[in-house]
Scaffold this active site. Structure first.
Site, PDB file in Angstrom:
ATOM      1  N   LYS A  71       0.821  -1.215   0.000  1.00  0.00           N
ATOM      2  CA  LYS A  71       0.000   0.000   0.000  1.00  0.00           C
ATOM      3  C   LYS A  71       0.854   1.264   0.000  1.00  0.00           C
ATOM      4  CE  LYS A  71      -2.415   0.338   3.666  1.00  0.00           C
ATOM      5  NZ  LYS A  71      -1.444   1.169   4.423  1.00  0.00           N
ATOM      6  N   THR A  73       3.967   1.462  -0.912  1.00  0.00           N
ATOM      7  CA  THR A  73       4.708   1.452  -2.182  1.00  0.00           C
ATOM      8  C   THR A  73       3.849   2.045  -3.301  1.00  0.00           C
ATOM      9  OG1 THR A  73       5.941  -0.499  -1.474  1.00  0.00           O
ATOM     10  CG2 THR A  73       5.911  -0.025  -3.835  1.00  0.00           C
ATOM     11  N   ARG A  94       2.426   8.601   6.940  1.00  0.00           N
ATOM     12  CA  ARG A  94       2.702   8.440   8.361  1.00  0.00           C
ATOM     13  C   ARG A  94       4.181   8.161   8.584  1.00  0.00           C
ATOM     14  NH1 ARG A  94      -0.540   3.516  10.059  1.00  0.00           N
ATOM     15  NH2 ARG A  94       0.130   2.846   7.996  1.00  0.00           N
ATOM     16  N   LYS A 105       6.804  -6.623  10.688  1.00  0.00           N
ATOM     17  CA  LYS A 105       6.301  -5.968   9.485  1.00  0.00           C
ATOM     18  C   LYS A 105       7.394  -5.247   8.691  1.00  0.00           C
ATOM     19  CE  LYS A 105       2.782  -2.574   8.083  1.00  0.00           C
ATOM     20  NZ  LYS A 105       3.646  -1.497   7.609  1.00  0.00           N
ATOM     21  N   ALA A 273      -3.450   1.516  12.792  1.00  0.00           N
ATOM     22  CA  ALA A 273      -4.862   1.482  12.407  1.00  0.00           C
ATOM     23  C   ALA A 273      -5.618   0.332  13.063  1.00  0.00           C
ATOM     24  CB  ALA A 273      -5.002   1.387  10.897  1.00  0.00           C
ATOM     25  N   PHE A 301      -3.280  -0.405   7.283  1.00  0.00           N
ATOM     26  CA  PHE A 301      -3.879  -1.726   7.125  1.00  0.00           C
ATOM     27  C   PHE A 301      -4.998  -1.733   6.083  1.00  0.00           C
ATOM     28  CE2 PHE A 301      -2.101  -2.278  11.554  1.00  0.00           C
ATOM     29  CZ  PHE A 301      -1.074  -3.092  11.150  1.00  0.00           C
ATOM     30  N   PHE A 381       3.090  -8.214  -9.612  1.00  0.00           N
ATOM     31  CA  PHE A 381       4.267  -9.040  -9.354  1.00  0.00           C
ATOM     32  C   PHE A 381       4.640  -9.731 -10.664  1.00  0.00           C
ATOM     33  CE2 PHE A 381       2.877  -8.241  -5.144  1.00  0.00           C
ATOM     34  CZ  PHE A 381       3.912  -8.541  -4.263  1.00  0.00           C
ATOM     35  N   TRP A 409       6.941  -0.878  -7.798  1.00  0.00           N
ATOM     36  CA  TRP A 409       8.073  -1.459  -7.063  1.00  0.00           C
ATOM     37  C   TRP A 409       9.245  -1.679  -8.012  1.00  0.00           C
ATOM     38  CZ3 TRP A 409      11.549  -5.378  -7.049  1.00  0.00           C
ATOM     39  CH2 TRP A 409      12.234  -5.632  -5.836  1.00  0.00           C
TER      40      TRP A 409
END
Length: 556
Positions: A71, A73, A94, A105, A273, A301, A381, A409
């Site tokens: 998210k 990214t 954030r 994470k 979150a 999240f 991906f 990415w």
């Protein structure tokens, strides 16, 4: 293949003065923290007052899985892509917490060629904002115990003290502790505990305050516990609010950094979150809207947590209204929600996609309830197949959503061009009709049931006896009009983290209610959600190292 940190360390950063200039910020309006990061001064807000706001875009996601959704990214890559197509775009994010960085994470600066830099600084101590929040939180905790120790003139009932200490690390051993041991000189023994700093009400307050005056007023309203006669005791009663605000005099100023492609990023605040409201600061978002024509921000999240709180709490408190929502998912995540093991996610499997699709469908339905246009983006991906991509595109467009795949990415802003064009088309041709999920005047129980049934899909809601007593107390305080912040696991729409996909017929259980009178919301805690996470069996901290030249490795 290069790691995220290797890509970040090879980046050619511009001096932060040049990045600020790209956002229309004069050098005199920034306070530099080294070459590549800075804080924005109070004067900048005054200078921009009255300027028209840009468009606000929220990036959210389906429920997180071990496969990763990307998210942040996508948020970073989309901001870069918008700049590539000639738009004056800013990103508002954030700040990362050390807990996830050292735990499971990892960091929160994006990934691959869609990162915010300097990545090591951002993921570690950054400009010290979170530490300042921890200091303000713990100052209040020490003043509470000090007041009780020195005669307890206000007759605070130690059994009712709700204010916990905090630390910005995962440490399960600190969840429940006893303080004041060692005899009378060390204070009165009582049960206490720690939470992670980003779950502190101080973090929530900082992220919902409009300025330093508002910050102090909100801090003064914090309820820390109750007297023996049941009256609430606030930070104002302890005369702690002035010193606490003073500790936050720099932390309230937003930070400015840059992406790998030198797109300006305003990064400020970082509540989780799943146990808080999961959005960056109101100050940072409003400032970005004055500086950019399009502002891309995110909420933590999945959309059932971060987006719901962004829309029902942050927008309600700050008078904001998003112009569009970008919903991020991946083929791997949908297969995982369809019951496929992590090691088999790279194989083409249309049946698994069909089984996992209801999770995406539910998030689309939820966001459409707010009247905001939704663009679904597939974070691509290399293992995704054309058949799988076509299947997801058809599923989204048939449900009234615009769709675009993104490969940010791997390709940075260039990989988000299609998404950027699709978003601009939506912003120009599909006006938002934003509305809240519930009204202020609903009871606390009705707000909880609305969120649980409308957003999670619960059949029933059970509010346990302890929570009911706490609701009665909030009603007596005249605070039932406040919005509800649900504390729930992030992995499932239900309060059972193992119930993947789109569970049905389940019951959401509310075991505890807490009042965040300073932040201005009511926290409803479901299931077994903890406000102090623990480290996994093999924490990420075991992989982090630094060499004799100061080069960091292992951060991700």
């Amino acid at each position: 293949m290069k790691t995220d940190i290797q890509i970040a360390q090879e980046a050619k950063l511009k001096p932060i003065t040049e990045v600020a200039a790209l956002a229309g910020i004069d050098e005199n309006m920034i306070e530099q923290y080294g070459k590549y990061k800075a804080k924005l001064s109070y004067e900048l807000f005054e200078k921009l007052e009255g300027k028209k706001n840009g468009k606000l875009v929220l990036v959210t996601a389906t429920n997180p899985t071990p496969a990763g959704e990307g998210k942040t990214t996508i948020t970073v890559g989309l901001g870069q892509a918008l700049c590539k197509i000639g738009k004056n775009a800013l990103i508002a994010l954030r700040e990362p917490s050390l807990g996830p960085c050292m735990g499971l994470k990892g960091g929160a600066a994006g990934g691959g060629y869609a990162q915010v830099v300097p990545m090591e600084d951002i993921n570690l101590h950054f400009t010290g904002d979170i530490h300042a929040i921890g200091a303000a939180n713990n100052l209040l905790a020490s003043m509470i115990d000090n007041h009780i120790h020195h005669g307890n003139i206000m007759r605070i009932d130690p059994r009712t003290v709700t204010w916990k200490r905090c630390v910005d690390l995962n440490d399960r051993a600190l969840r429940d502790i006893i303080v004041g041991l060692g005899g009378p000189i060390n204070g009165m023994p009582r049960q206490d505990g720690f939470m992670i700093t980003v779950a502190s009400e101080i973090m929530a307050i900082l992220c919902l305050a409009n300025d330093i005056v508002d910050l102090k007023e909100k801090i003064s309203n914090i309820i820390i516990g109750y007297t023996y006669s049941g009256e609430p005791v606030t930070a104002r009663d302890l005369n702690a609010h002035g010193a606490m605000t003073t500790l936050l005099k720099d932390a309230i100023k937003p930070n400015i950094v840059q992406t790998l492609e030198n797109t300006p990023v305003i990064m400020h605040g970082g509540p989780f979150a799943n146990i808080a409201h999961g959005c960056n600061s109101v100050i940072a978002t409003k400032l970005a809207l004055k500086l950019g024509d399009i502002v891309v921000t995110e909420a933590g999240f999945g959309a059932d947590l971060g987006a719901e709180k962004f829309l029902d709490i942050k927008c309600r408190k700050a008078g904001l209204a998003p112009d569009a929502v970008v919903l991020v998912t991946t083929i791997r995540a949908l297969k995982y929600n369809g019951g496929i093991n992590k090691e088999d996610l790279n194989k083409e499997n249309i049946d698994a996609l069909k089984a996992g699709l209801p999770n995406l469908e539910k998030h689309i339905e939820n966001l459409q309830k707010y009247g905001v246009p939704v663009v679904v983006t597939l974070n691509a991906f290399v293992t995704d197949t054309e058949r799988e991509i076509a299947f997801i595109k058809e599923a989204c467009t048939s449900r009234g959503c615009d769709f675009a795949a993104a490969s940010v990415w791997e390709n940075g802003g260039e990989g988000g061009i299609d998404l950027a064009h699709k978003l601009v088309d939506v912003l120009e041709n599909k006006p938002s009709e934003f509305k809240f999920l519930y009204k202020d005047e609903l009871s606390i129980e009705e707000k909880i049931r609305t969120i649980a049934k409308e957003i999670y899909g619960a059949k029933e809601v059970v509010i346990e006896a302890k929570a009911k007593k706490e609701i009665e107390k909030i009603n007596l305080l005249g605070l039932s009009h406040l919005p509800v912040c649900m504390a729930k696991n992030q992995y499932s729409l239900s309060d059972n983290p193992k119930a993947l996909g789109r569970p049905e017929g389940f019951t959401t259980t509310i075991r505890e209610i807490r009042i965040s009178a300073g932040a201005g919301f009511i926290v409803a805690i479901t299931g077994s959600v903890m406000t102090m996470p623990g480290l996994p069996k093999k924490p990420a901290a075991e992989l982090i190292d630094i060499d004799k030249n100061g080069i960091v490795s292992g951060l991700f």
